[in-house]
Design a protein around this motif. Structure first.
Motif, mmCIF file in Angstrom:
data_model
loop_
_atom_site.group_PDB
_atom_site.id
_atom_site.type_symbol
_atom_site.label_atom_id
_atom_site.label_comp_id
_atom_site.label_asym_id
_atom_site.label_seq_id
_atom_site.Cartn_x
_atom_site.Cartn_y
_atom_site.Cartn_z
ATOM 1 N N SER A 5 -21.030 -1.886 1.265
ATOM 2 C CA SER A 5 -19.944 -2.096 2.219
ATOM 3 C C SER A 5 -19.829 -3.573 2.611
ATOM 4 O O SER A 5 -18.734 -4.129 2.660
ATOM 5 C CB SER A 5 -20.188 -1.238 3.460
ATOM 6 O OG SER A 5 -19.244 -1.519 4.445
ATOM 7 N N TRP A 9 0.819 -1.210 0.000
ATOM 8 C CA TRP A 9 0.000 0.000 0.000
ATOM 9 C C TRP A 9 0.851 1.257 0.000
ATOM 10 O O TRP A 9 0.378 2.315 -0.361
ATOM 11 C CB TRP A 9 -0.942 -0.011 1.205
ATOM 12 C CG TRP A 9 -0.223 -0.305 2.467
ATOM 13 C CD1 TRP A 9 0.329 0.594 3.333
ATOM 14 C CD2 TRP A 9 0.085 -1.587 2.989
ATOM 15 N NE1 TRP A 9 0.960 -0.043 4.357
ATOM 16 C CE2 TRP A 9 0.819 -1.396 4.188
ATOM 17 C CE3 TRP A 9 -0.185 -2.893 2.592
ATOM 18 C CZ2 TRP A 9 1.274 -2.444 4.964
ATOM 19 C CZ3 TRP A 9 0.276 -3.932 3.371
ATOM 20 C CH2 TRP A 9 0.985 -3.704 4.539
ATOM 21 N N THR A 10 2.125 1.158 0.398
ATOM 22 C CA THR A 10 3.005 2.325 0.386
ATOM 23 C C THR A 10 3.701 2.494 -0.958
ATOM 24 O O THR A 10 4.376 3.498 -1.176
ATOM 25 C CB THR A 10 4.087 2.204 1.475
ATOM 26 O OG1 THR A 10 4.870 1.044 1.210
ATOM 27 C CG2 THR A 10 3.479 2.132 2.859
ATOM 28 N N TRP A 53 -2.907 -5.215 0.047
ATOM 29 C CA TRP A 53 -3.795 -4.137 0.500
ATOM 30 C C TRP A 53 -3.995 -4.207 2.007
ATOM 31 O O TRP A 53 -3.965 -5.277 2.597
ATOM 32 C CB TRP A 53 -5.173 -4.286 -0.133
ATOM 33 C CG TRP A 53 -5.212 -4.167 -1.608
ATOM 34 C CD1 TRP A 53 -4.890 -5.132 -2.514
ATOM 35 C CD2 TRP A 53 -5.607 -3.030 -2.361
ATOM 36 N NE1 TRP A 53 -5.055 -4.654 -3.782
ATOM 37 C CE2 TRP A 53 -5.504 -3.368 -3.719
ATOM 38 C CE3 TRP A 53 -6.027 -1.756 -2.017
ATOM 39 C CZ2 TRP A 53 -5.805 -2.479 -4.731
ATOM 40 C CZ3 TRP A 53 -6.344 -0.869 -3.041
ATOM 41 C CH2 TRP A 53 -6.235 -1.235 -4.372
ATOM 42 N N ARG A 54 -4.262 -3.069 2.599
ATOM 43 C CA ARG A 54 -4.850 -3.049 3.937
ATOM 44 C C ARG A 54 -6.333 -3.319 3.722
ATOM 45 O O ARG A 54 -6.910 -2.911 2.716
ATOM 46 C CB ARG A 54 -4.648 -1.702 4.606
ATOM 47 C CG ARG A 54 -3.219 -1.477 4.994
ATOM 48 C CD ARG A 54 -3.078 -0.210 5.788
ATOM 49 N NE ARG A 54 -1.723 -0.074 6.258
ATOM 50 C CZ ARG A 54 -1.075 1.066 6.290
ATOM 51 N NH1 ARG A 54 -1.655 2.175 5.889
ATOM 52 N NH2 ARG A 54 0.153 1.116 6.733
ATOM 53 N N TYR A 79 -2.258 -10.135 4.589
ATOM 54 C CA TYR A 79 -2.850 -9.067 3.793
ATOM 55 C C TYR A 79 -3.519 -9.661 2.563
ATOM 56 O O TYR A 79 -3.008 -10.618 1.975
ATOM 57 C CB TYR A 79 -1.764 -8.073 3.340
ATOM 58 C CG TYR A 79 -1.070 -7.407 4.488
ATOM 59 C CD1 TYR A 79 -1.620 -6.284 5.097
ATOM 60 C CD2 TYR A 79 0.125 -7.903 4.978
ATOM 61 C CE1 TYR A 79 -0.986 -5.681 6.165
ATOM 62 C CE2 TYR A 79 0.760 -7.308 6.041
ATOM 63 C CZ TYR A 79 0.195 -6.189 6.632
ATOM 64 O OH TYR A 79 0.829 -5.597 7.692
ATOM 65 N N GLN A 90 -9.278 -2.229 4.904
ATOM 66 C CA GLN A 90 -10.224 -1.138 4.670
ATOM 67 C C GLN A 90 -9.983 -0.461 3.327
ATOM 68 O O GLN A 90 -10.934 -0.083 2.642
ATOM 69 C CB GLN A 90 -10.171 -0.109 5.803
ATOM 70 C CG GLN A 90 -11.280 0.922 5.730
ATOM 71 C CD GLN A 90 -12.674 0.292 5.712
ATOM 72 O OE1 GLN A 90 -12.982 -0.574 6.537
ATOM 73 N NE2 GLN A 90 -13.504 0.705 4.775
ATOM 74 N N GLU A 91 -8.721 -0.332 2.929
ATOM 75 C CA GLU A 91 -8.431 0.270 1.624
ATOM 76 C C GLU A 91 -8.954 -0.606 0.488
ATOM 77 O O GLU A 91 -9.451 -0.099 -0.515
ATOM 78 C CB GLU A 91 -6.931 0.493 1.464
ATOM 79 C CG GLU A 91 -6.401 1.587 2.356
ATOM 80 C CD GLU A 91 -4.893 1.727 2.257
ATOM 81 O OE1 GLU A 91 -4.245 0.943 1.525
ATOM 82 O OE2 GLU A 91 -4.359 2.629 2.918
ATOM 83 N N LEU A 92 -8.848 -1.937 0.646
ATOM 84 C CA LEU A 92 -9.372 -2.832 -0.384
ATOM 85 C C LEU A 92 -10.894 -2.765 -0.434
ATOM 86 O O LEU A 92 -11.475 -2.749 -1.521
ATOM 87 C CB LEU A 92 -8.906 -4.266 -0.141
ATOM 88 C CG LEU A 92 -9.411 -5.296 -1.144
ATOM 89 C CD1 LEU A 92 -8.992 -4.930 -2.565
ATOM 90 C CD2 LEU A 92 -8.900 -6.680 -0.783
ATOM 91 N N ASP A 100 -12.747 -0.194 0.299
ATOM 92 C CA ASP A 100 -13.069 1.071 -0.376
ATOM 93 C C ASP A 100 -12.841 0.976 -1.882
ATOM 94 O O ASP A 100 -13.650 1.477 -2.671
ATOM 95 C CB ASP A 100 -12.223 2.210 0.204
ATOM 96 C CG ASP A 100 -12.573 2.516 1.651
ATOM 97 O OD1 ASP A 100 -13.666 2.104 2.101
ATOM 98 O OD2 ASP A 100 -11.746 3.152 2.333
ATOM 99 N N GLU A 101 -11.758 0.335 -2.293
ATOM 100 C CA GLU A 101 -11.462 0.164 -3.720
ATOM 101 C C GLU A 101 -12.537 -0.672 -4.420
ATOM 102 O O GLU A 101 -12.989 -0.332 -5.514
ATOM 103 C CB GLU A 101 -10.094 -0.502 -3.895
ATOM 104 C CG GLU A 101 -9.714 -0.820 -5.308
ATOM 105 C CD GLU A 101 -9.351 0.407 -6.128
ATOM 106 O OE1 GLU A 101 -9.354 0.288 -7.368
ATOM 107 O OE2 GLU A 101 -9.074 1.468 -5.546
#
Length: 107
Positions: free
Chosen positions: A75, A27-28, A58-59, A50, A61-63, A65-66
Motif C-alpha cells: 500500500s 474514471w467514469t 485516476w482518483r 488528478y 485511491q483507485e490508482l 489499488d490498480e
C-alpha cells in the motif's frame, strides 16, 4: 480522388476561454479536459488535480489499488508511486474573453 486529411498541428483550445487544454479519459469513462502543464501531486494546493497514468485520469485511491494489483506493490509503495506520476489540474475557465463590442460598451 479525395485529398488526404491534414493532421492537426495546433493544440486544442477551450471553446469558452480559449486556453490550451488536453483530453484524458476519466474514471467514469468520459473524456475530461485538463490544463496542459503537469503539477507535482505531493505539493499541489488549490484546484483539483488528478494523477495521469496509462493515458487516463485516476482518483488517487483507485490508482493505488490498480498499482497494488498490477505490480504487487504494498500500500505504501503504491501510494508513493501514485504521487510520482504526472498530475494534471482539471480545466476550469478562469476568464471569458471580452468581445470588442463589450469593451466599447464599458468605456
Amino acid at each position: 480522388m479525395s485529398r488526404p486529411k491534414k493532421k492537426r498541428t495546433s493544440r486544442p483550445r477551450c471553446r469558452d476561454c480559449g486556453a490550451p487544454i488536453v483530453f484524458f479519459r476519466s474514471w467514469t469513462g468520459n473524456w475530461r479536459t485538463f490544463d496542459p502543464k503537469p503539477v507535482n501531486g505531493r505539493t499541489h494546493v488549490g484546484a483539483l488535480a488528478y494523477p495521469i497514468l496509462y493515458g487516463r485520469a485516476w482518483r488517487l485511491q483507485e490508482l493505488v489499488d490498480e498499482l497494488m494489483a498490477r505490480h504487487q506493490y504494498s500500500s505504501a509503495e503504491a501510494e508513493d508511486e501514485a504521487y510520482d506520476v504526472p498530475w494534471r489540474v482539471a480545466h476550469t475557465c478562469r476568464e471569458t474573453p471580452t468581445t470588442t463590442s463589450e469593451r466599447e460598451h464599458d468605456q
